[in-house]
Design an enzyme around this catalytic site. Structure first.
Site, PDB file in Angstrom:
ATOM      1  N   SER A 127     -48.447 -49.801   6.191  1.00  0.00           N
ATOM      2  CA  SER A 127     -47.778 -50.751   7.073  1.00  0.00           C
ATOM      3  C   SER A 127     -46.671 -50.033   7.853  1.00  0.00           C
ATOM      4  O   SER A 127     -46.947 -49.057   8.544  1.00  0.00           O
ATOM      5  CB  SER A 127     -47.246 -51.929   6.259  1.00  0.00           C
ATOM      6  OG  SER A 127     -46.896 -52.996   7.095  1.00  0.00           O
ATOM      7  N   ASP A 150     -56.982 -57.265   9.734  1.00  0.00           N
ATOM      8  CA  ASP A 150     -55.608 -57.161   9.230  1.00  0.00           C
ATOM      9  C   ASP A 150     -54.697 -58.044  10.075  1.00  0.00           C
ATOM     10  O   ASP A 150     -54.556 -57.833  11.276  1.00  0.00           O
ATOM     11  CB  ASP A 150     -55.148 -55.699   9.296  1.00  0.00           C
ATOM     12  CG  ASP A 150     -53.828 -55.455   8.594  1.00  0.00           C
ATOM     13  OD1 ASP A 150     -52.966 -56.338   8.601  1.00  0.00           O
ATOM     14  OD2 ASP A 150     -53.660 -54.349   8.044  1.00  0.00           O
ATOM     15  N   HIS A 207     -54.156 -57.287   4.523  1.00  0.00           N
ATOM     16  CA  HIS A 207     -53.263 -56.273   5.070  1.00  0.00           C
ATOM     17  C   HIS A 207     -53.456 -54.940   4.363  1.00  0.00           C
ATOM     18  O   HIS A 207     -53.160 -54.809   3.176  1.00  0.00           O
ATOM     19  CB  HIS A 207     -51.817 -56.738   4.929  1.00  0.00           C
ATOM     20  CG  HIS A 207     -50.820 -55.798   5.524  1.00  0.00           C
ATOM     21  ND1 HIS A 207     -51.064 -55.061   6.661  1.00  0.00           N
ATOM     22  CD2 HIS A 207     -49.558 -55.461   5.133  1.00  0.00           C
ATOM     23  CE1 HIS A 207     -49.999 -54.332   6.949  1.00  0.00           C
ATOM     24  NE2 HIS A 207     -49.084 -54.541   6.037  1.00  0.00           N
TER      25      HIS A 207
END
Length: 529
Positions: A233, A469, A497
Site C-alpha cells: 500500500s 483493489d 487490498h
C-alpha cells in the site's frame, strides 16, 4: 454519505486493515513530541551509520492483539538525524522489531517491510503477521519492521486529544452543503493548529524522502550491501522514493498494492472511491447470492447495494444503539465501519465481519459491531484512547504531495465522476465538498510534486497490482511499473487490498521466489488463485 473530500488510504496487516494497530507506547522508541527530541548523540552521518542496535525482548504487544506471543521477536532502536543536512542537530529514535531468520547459516540478509497507511506501525505489522512470513521468507531473512519517523513508537506526531477526536469522528457533517464546507474548513484548521502546537518541529521532516534516508541508514547499520524490501500500500511509495534516491542500493524489492507517485491527488481520491464502490457492489452481490440465509440485504445485487447505502445514510436521522450508551452509531461511524470491511476479498474474514455487523445492525438494531469496525479504522481502543495513526496519516500526506486548489472545471469533473461511479458512497455530495485541498491549512507546505519515478540503475523492482483493489486501484501498479526504468508487473486477479497475505498462492509464491532467489515471474503473469 459523502466521501468526496476525504482520502480512504489504508494499510495492510494480517488481521487489521486501515487503522487501529499503532501503539502509542512500546518497548522501544519514544512517545514524546518533536519538542522533546534530543540532540548531539552523533555529529556526523558516518557516526550514525556505525551505531549498533541493542536487540532485546519486546514487551509491548500490538493494540489489536494484546495477548500476542512476542517471545520470537527482538526489539531495538536506531537513532537517525532529524535533518540529514544537519546531522549534529536533533535526533529521532526509530523503533524496530526483528524476527531472526530460521536458517542463519543460509540467511540472505534482512528483509525490511512497511505496511502502509501512511501511519501504520511496522512493528505491529510484523508482530501480527508472523504466519504470513513463515516459510521461505523467514527461513532466509531476518524479518524487520519499523515505525517510520513521527509514527507509532518512533517519536510520534501528536495532534488532537481523545475527546476532540471523538467529536471529529462521531459527529455527522451538516446536510447543508455550505455549512458542511464551513465545518470541514474549521475542522482542518483545528487539526493543523493542534499539530503545529504539539509537533511543529517534526512536521517538515516526516515525508517519505526522509523515511527513505532512514531506511538506507538502517540498511548500513544491519550490515546489508543492498536493501531488500517488501512495501505494501503506501509502503510502495516509500519504496519508490528509496529507489529514486538510492537506485544502486536496491536489492530485491517488492511493491504490492501500488501508490502512483505521478497521480493528481484529487483524481486519485476519485479513483479510490470508485474502487470502494465497486467493492461494495461485489460484496452485496456475494452476500445475496452465496449467503442468502445470513445476508441482511435482499433483491438483486444492484438493489442490495442500494439498500446497504440507504440504511447507512439513514443513520444520520436514526442512529442505532450500541454497547456504549454514550456512543450511538451515526452515519459517519456506520460508513467507516462498512469501508473497513471493503478492504477484504470474497471469502475473507473482512466480508464475514461485514455480513455479521450489517445483520446485527439491520435486523436487531444493534450497531455495536459496525462501531467496533469504525473504531479499528480510526485507531480507537476500548478505553477511548486513539493511536497516533490518523495524525501521522495527514502529516505524511501533506509532506509528500502538494495539493493545489482545484479550479472549477477540475471540481466539476471530479464531481461528475463520483456521482456516476461512486454514487452510493457520495449520495449527498456537492461540488463544494471537493473544492478544498487536503493540506490547504497545513502549517508546513511541501515542495514535493507528483512525478514519474524512474530509478535508473536499480535492480529489477517487482510491482504487484490486484485487479479489484479498492484502496490502490490496479492502474496505479501499471503506471508505477511502466515508470520505472527496470521493473516487472505481476497481476493478481481478484478483489481486496493487496496480494500479500490474501491467500493467493500464485502471487505469494512469486513474491517469495523473487525475494529469496531473485527469480522473477514470467512477463505478463496473471495470478488467479
Amino acid at each position: 454519505m459523502l466521501l468526496g473530500g476525504s482520502l480512504l488510504a489504508g494499510c495492510t496487516t494480517s488481521g487489521s486493515v486501515g487503522g487501529g494497530s499503532s501503539s502509542s507506547g512500546g518497548s522501544t522508541g519514544s512517545s514524546g513530541s518533536a519538542g522533546a527530541l534530543p540532540s548531539g548523540k552523533y555529529s556526523t552521518l558516518q557516526a550514525f551509520d556505525g551505531q549498533q542496535i541493542s536487540w532485546g525482548a519486546c514487551t509491548s504487544a500490538p493494540a489489536d492483539d494484546p495477548t500476542a506471543d512476542l517471545s520470537a521477536f527482538q526489539c531495538g532502536t536506531v537513532t537517525v538525524p532529524l535533518d540529514y543536512a544537519k546531522p549534529a542537530g536533533k535526533d529521532v529514535a526509530l523503533a524496530l522489531v526483528k524476527w531472526p531468520a530460521a536458517d542463519q547459516a543460509h540467511k540472505v540478509g534482512s528483509l525490511f517491510t512497511n505496511p502502509g497507511g501512511p501511519g501504520a506501525s511496522g512493528v505491529d505489522f510484523i508482530e501480527e503477521s508472523k504466519s504470513q512470513f513463515d516459510g521461505a521468507l523467514h527461513s532466509h531473512y531476518d524479518i524487520i519492521g519499523f515505525d517510520p519517523r513521527g509514527l507509532g513508537r518512533s517519536d510520534p506526531i501528536t495532534c488532537l486529544d481523545d475527546k476532540t477526536q471523538d467529536k471529529l469522528y462521531e459527529v455527522d457533517p451538516p446536510k447543508d452543503a455550505t455549512a458542511r464546507a464551513q465545518k470541514a474548513q474549521q475542522d482542518a484548521k483545528t487539526l493543523a493548529s493542534a499539530c503545529e502546537k504539539k509537533s511543529g518541529d517534526l512536521l517538515p521532516y516526516v515525508g517519505s524522502k526522509y523515511v527513505a534516508q532512514d531506511m538506507d541508514l538502517m540498511r548500513q547499520v544491519v550490515g546489508d550491501k543492498k536493501l531488500n524490501y517488501l512495501g505494501i500500500s503506501y509502503g510502495t511509495y516509500i519504496g519508490s522514493v528509496y529507489a529514486e534516491q538510492f537506485p544502486a542500493n536496491v536489492g530485491h524489492m517488492v511493491l504490492d498494492g501500488a501508490v502512483d507517485p505521478n497521480a493528481d491527488q484529487l483524481e486519485s481520491n476519485v479513483q479510490q472511491q470508485v474502487g470502494f464502490e465497486q467493492s461494495l457492489e461485489k460484496f452485496a452481490s456475494d452476500c445475496v447470492t452465496n449467503y442468502a440465509s445470513q445476508c441482511p440485504l435482499s433483491g438483486s445485487p444492484a438493489a442490495a447495494a442500494q439498500q446497504l447505502g440507504h440504511f447507512i445514510d439513514g443513520l444520520q436521522d436514526h442512529p442505532l444503539q450500541t454497547g456504549d450508551p454514550n456512543r450511538p452509531l451515526d452515519q459517519t461511524l456506520g460508513w467507516t465501519g462498512v469501508v473497513i470491511g471493503l478492504y477484504g476479498d470474497v471469502g475473507s474474514d473482512w466480508w464475514k465481519y461485514l455480513r455479521d455487523a450489517l445483520g446485527k445492525a439491520m435486523k436487531s438494531g444493534d450497531g455495536s459491531e459496525l462501531l467496533a469496525g469504525a473504531d479499528q479504522y480510526n485507531g480507537r481502543d476500548p478505553d477511548g484512547h486513539y493511536s497516533t495513526e490518523q495524525d501521522g496519516l495527514i502529516a505524511v500526506r501533506c509532506a509528500d504531495f502538494t495539493t493545489p486548489t482545484p479550479d472549477a472545471a477540475e471540481v466539476q469533473t471530479a464531481y461528475n465522476q463520483l456521482k456516476s461511479g461512486a454514487s452510493i458512497l457520495n449520495s449527498e455530495l456537492a461540488p463544494s465538498d471537493l473544492a478544498q485541498p487536503l493540506c490547504a491549512n497545513w502549517p508546513f507546505q511541501t515542495q514535493e510534486k507528483p512525478h514519474t519515478i524512474k530509478a535508473q540503475g536499480s535492480d529489477t523492482i517487482l510491482v504487484i497490482g490486484t485487479t479489484g483493489d479498492p484502496a490502490t486501484p490496479y492502474q496505479n501498479a501499471v503506471n508505477l511499473a511502466n515508470g520505472f526504468a527496470n521493473a516487472r508487473l505481476l497481476t493478481r486477479v481478484g478483489t481486496g487490498h493487496a496480494a500479500f497475505g490474501s491467500g493467493n498462492v500464485c502471487a505469494q509464491s512469486a513474491m517469495e521466489a523473487y525475494l529469496v532467489s531473485g527469480t522473477l515471474p514470467p512477463q505478463g503473469q496473471r495470478c488467479t488463485a
